[in-house]
Write a protein that holds these residues in place. Structure first.
Motif, PDB file in Angstrom:
ATOM      1  N   ASP A  76       0.808  -1.213   0.000  1.00 27.84           N
ATOM      2  CA  ASP A  76       0.000   0.000   0.000  1.00 27.84           C
ATOM      3  C   ASP A  76       0.844   1.267   0.000  1.00 27.84           C
ATOM      4  O   ASP A  76       0.333   2.361  -0.263  1.00 27.84           O
ATOM      5  CB  ASP A  76      -0.954   0.000   1.196  1.00 27.84           C
ATOM      6  CG  ASP A  76      -0.232  -0.213   2.518  1.00 27.84           C
ATOM      7  OD1 ASP A  76       1.014  -0.246   2.523  1.00 27.84           O
ATOM      8  OD2 ASP A  76      -0.926  -0.371   3.546  1.00 27.84           O
ATOM      9  N   SER A  77       2.149   1.163   0.276  1.00 31.17           N
ATOM     10  CA  SER A  77       3.017   2.332   0.222  1.00 31.17           C
ATOM     11  C   SER A  77       3.202   2.851  -1.201  1.00 31.17           C
ATOM     12  O   SER A  77       3.691   3.965  -1.399  1.00 31.17           O
ATOM     13  CB  SER A  77       4.386   2.004   0.830  1.00 31.17           C
ATOM     14  OG  SER A  77       5.030   0.971   0.097  1.00 31.17           O
ATOM     15  N   LEU A  78       2.814   2.063  -2.198  1.00 27.92           N
ATOM     16  CA  LEU A  78       2.945   2.465  -3.598  1.00 27.92           C
ATOM     17  C   LEU A  78       1.692   3.150  -4.124  1.00 27.92           C
ATOM     18  O   LEU A  78       1.647   3.515  -5.305  1.00 27.92           O
ATOM     19  CB  LEU A  78       3.253   1.249  -4.470  1.00 27.92           C
ATOM     20  CG  LEU A  78       4.582   0.538  -4.224  1.00 27.92           C
ATOM     21  CD1 LEU A  78       4.696  -0.684  -5.118  1.00 27.92           C
ATOM     22  CD2 LEU A  78       5.752   1.475  -4.467  1.00 27.92           C
ATOM     23  N   HIS A  79       0.683   3.333  -3.296  1.00 24.62           N
ATOM     24  CA  HIS A  79      -0.575   3.916  -3.758  1.00 24.62           C
ATOM     25  C   HIS A  79      -0.338   5.278  -4.424  1.00 24.62           C
ATOM     26  O   HIS A  79       0.345   6.140  -3.881  1.00 24.62           O
ATOM     27  CB  HIS A  79      -1.536   4.076  -2.578  1.00 24.62           C
ATOM     28  CG  HIS A  79      -2.818   4.764  -2.948  1.00 24.62           C
ATOM     29  ND1 HIS A  79      -3.724   4.225  -3.835  1.00 24.62           N
ATOM     30  CD2 HIS A  79      -3.323   5.964  -2.560  1.00 24.62           C
ATOM     31  CE1 HIS A  79      -4.742   5.058  -3.971  1.00 24.62           C
ATOM     32  NE2 HIS A  79      -4.522   6.117  -3.207  1.00 24.62           N
ATOM     33  N   ALA A  80      -0.875   5.433  -5.625  1.00 29.45           N
ATOM     34  CA  ALA A  80      -0.850   6.676  -6.399  1.00 29.45           C
ATOM     35  C   ALA A  80       0.534   7.016  -6.946  1.00 29.45           C
ATOM     36  O   ALA A  80       0.760   8.131  -7.406  1.00 29.45           O
ATOM     37  CB  ALA A  80      -1.378   7.853  -5.569  1.00 29.45           C
ATOM     38  N   ARG A  81       1.450   6.077  -6.923  1.00 27.26           N
ATOM     39  CA  ARG A  81       2.763   6.320  -7.522  1.00 27.26           C
ATOM     40  C   ARG A  81       2.759   5.917  -8.998  1.00 27.26           C
ATOM     41  O   ARG A  81       2.205   4.884  -9.366  1.00 27.26           O
ATOM     42  CB  ARG A  81       3.859   5.552  -6.784  1.00 27.26           C
ATOM     43  CG  ARG A  81       4.105   6.048  -5.360  1.00 27.26           C
ATOM     44  CD  ARG A  81       5.225   5.256  -4.702  1.00 27.26           C
ATOM     45  NE  ARG A  81       5.448   5.691  -3.336  1.00 27.26           N
ATOM     46  CZ  ARG A  81       6.310   6.634  -2.967  1.00 27.26           C
ATOM     47  NH1 ARG A  81       7.047   7.236  -3.882  1.00 27.26           N
ATOM     48  NH2 ARG A  81       6.445   6.973  -1.705  1.00 27.26           N
ATOM     49  N   VAL A  82       3.401   6.721  -9.814  1.00 28.82           N
ATOM     50  CA  VAL A  82       3.505   6.440 -11.246  1.00 28.82           C
ATOM     51  C   VAL A  82       4.955   6.624 -11.666  1.00 28.82           C
ATOM     52  O   VAL A  82       5.731   7.351 -11.017  1.00 28.82           O
ATOM     53  CB  VAL A  82       2.589   7.347 -12.090  1.00 28.82           C
ATOM     54  CG1 VAL A  82       1.128   7.091 -11.771  1.00 28.82           C
ATOM     55  CG2 VAL A  82       2.932   8.814 -11.859  1.00 28.82           C
TER      56      VAL A  82
END
Length: 378
Positions: A76-82
């Motif tokens: 979940d630490s990658l949420h909204a990362r691109v």
């Protein structure tokens, strides 16, 4: 009951990995370097993996590109990362990639898009007459999902792959499963993946047979608390343990003065070392990382007999400018040169959060007009 359920989950995951591994091991054992189909699925997807030796399944929980090799890293630490990557290969070929992740109530999802362009080629008929030009490209669309249970994260991904040469196409589906142990207090992770199992939908020509580029990997990454170095060790192609050495008989025909082969068959240490990739990250604060790696297989397979140069070595760096991470890497595969990779990553929440804060700080237009009216009346 809850404790029992959580303890059973890792066992179920390991059972699935074992079933997949042993189910495809007979086919995988027949592979030699370059003989599998859809080999482009093995390419390093981003600059970080290139710098760390070509493959890494445990390095970070903050890099969305790593899920393309280990879907278990979709936390979940990658949420909204691109992220966006462009890699320059030899002879005008290049590799482009986009990746992103988002979290829902059902887990964390990731999506990746990769395309490899090989440029244009001249076409000739059987008589040697020029008939024009044609192009070739490869394409991957990956969707992954993960689930977190305590210190374990498990994931799976599905990739649609297509390879095109002129008017000939081949398509297929590849599957990855992966898991990672995340230490609750230390910067320590250990992972396992089974990559690129699957099947083909269509072939270049009727009657063609495809062998998937299966890869079984183990990895560990650790950063001691008071050291600025994160060390990663990755083992790859474990389904072909001690069997990824290309023994060229042409190199074994030269005898020395005593009648013995000058180029004997590779020994056990050589065969075992080719499964290892070593990478290191010098963490010089939040805004600067320096990276380096060494791939034993690349070194042994691509060096020249008389001069090895820096074949098998790689290096790179990451610079953070405000909220944007910019990474550059160079992988040296041969004495003739190497490949350059650029990756740009951003957490989109920081951008939209800043816009919301600014919009909330500004008064709305009716309130501003009323304020001016009262000021003019005074």
């Amino acid at each position: 009951m809850l404790h029992l359920t959580l303890s059973v989950l890792p066992l179920r995951f390991l059972l699935i990995v074992c079933l997949v591994f042993y189910g495809f091991a007979p086919l995988a054992g027949q592979q030699l370097g370059g003989s599998a189909s859809f080999e482009f699925a093995r390419l390093s997807p981003a600059a970080r993996q290139v710098a760390l030796g070509g493959s890494n399944i445990t390095a970070s929980l903050q890099d969305v590109n790593l899920f393309l090799e280990n879907p278990g890293l979709l936390t979940d630490s990658l949420h909204a990362r691109v992220s966006a990557t462009h890699q320059f290969y030899y002879a005008g070929s290049h590799h482009s990639q986009l990746a992103g992740a988002f979290s829902t109530d059902t887990g964390t999802w990731g999506i990746g898009l990769q395309q490899i362009q090989y440029g244009s080629f001249d076409s000739y008929d059987n008589s040697g007459n020029f008939t024009g030009t044609f192009s070739a490209r490869d394409f991957l669309l990956t969707v992954g999902r993960s689930y977190r249970s305590g210190s374990f994260s498990f994931g799976a991904s599905l990739s649609f792959v297509q390879s095109s040469i002129e008017n000939f196409d081949a398509t297929g589906m590849l599957f990855d499963v992966g898991g990672v142990f995340i230490h609750p207090r230390k910067d320590l992770r250990a992972g396992i993946t089974v990559n690129n199992t699957g099947f083909a939908f269509s072939y270049f020509t009727p009657g063609s047979e495809f062998t998937m580029p299966i890869d079984v990997r183990l990895g560990v990454s650790v950063k001691p608390r008071k050291m600025p170095l994160r060390l990663s060790v990755t083992m790859h192609r474990l389904h072909q343990l001690l069997d990824i050495t290309y023994d060229n008989p042409a190199l074994r025909q030269n005898n020395n003065a005593f009648g013995a082969d000058e180029d004997a068959e590779p020994g056990l240490a050589d065969k075992l070392s080719r499964h290892f990739i070593i990478g290191g990250e010098f963490v010089l604060g939040k805004n600067l990382n320096i990276r380096a790696g060494y791939n034993f297989l690349y070194r042994q397979e691509l060096k020249l007999e008389q001069q090895g140069g820096l074949a098998g070595f790689s290096f790179g760096l990451m610079v953070r400018v405000k909220k944007i991470q910019i990474a550059y890497s160079r992988g040296i595969h041969h004495i003739a040169g190497g490949t350059d990779s650029f990756t740009v990553s951003v957490d989109t929440r920081t951008i939209f959060r800043k816009r919301r804060v600014v919009s909330q700080a500004l008064p709305d237009k009716p309130a501003l007009q009323a304020h001016h009216a009262r000021a003019s009346g005074q």
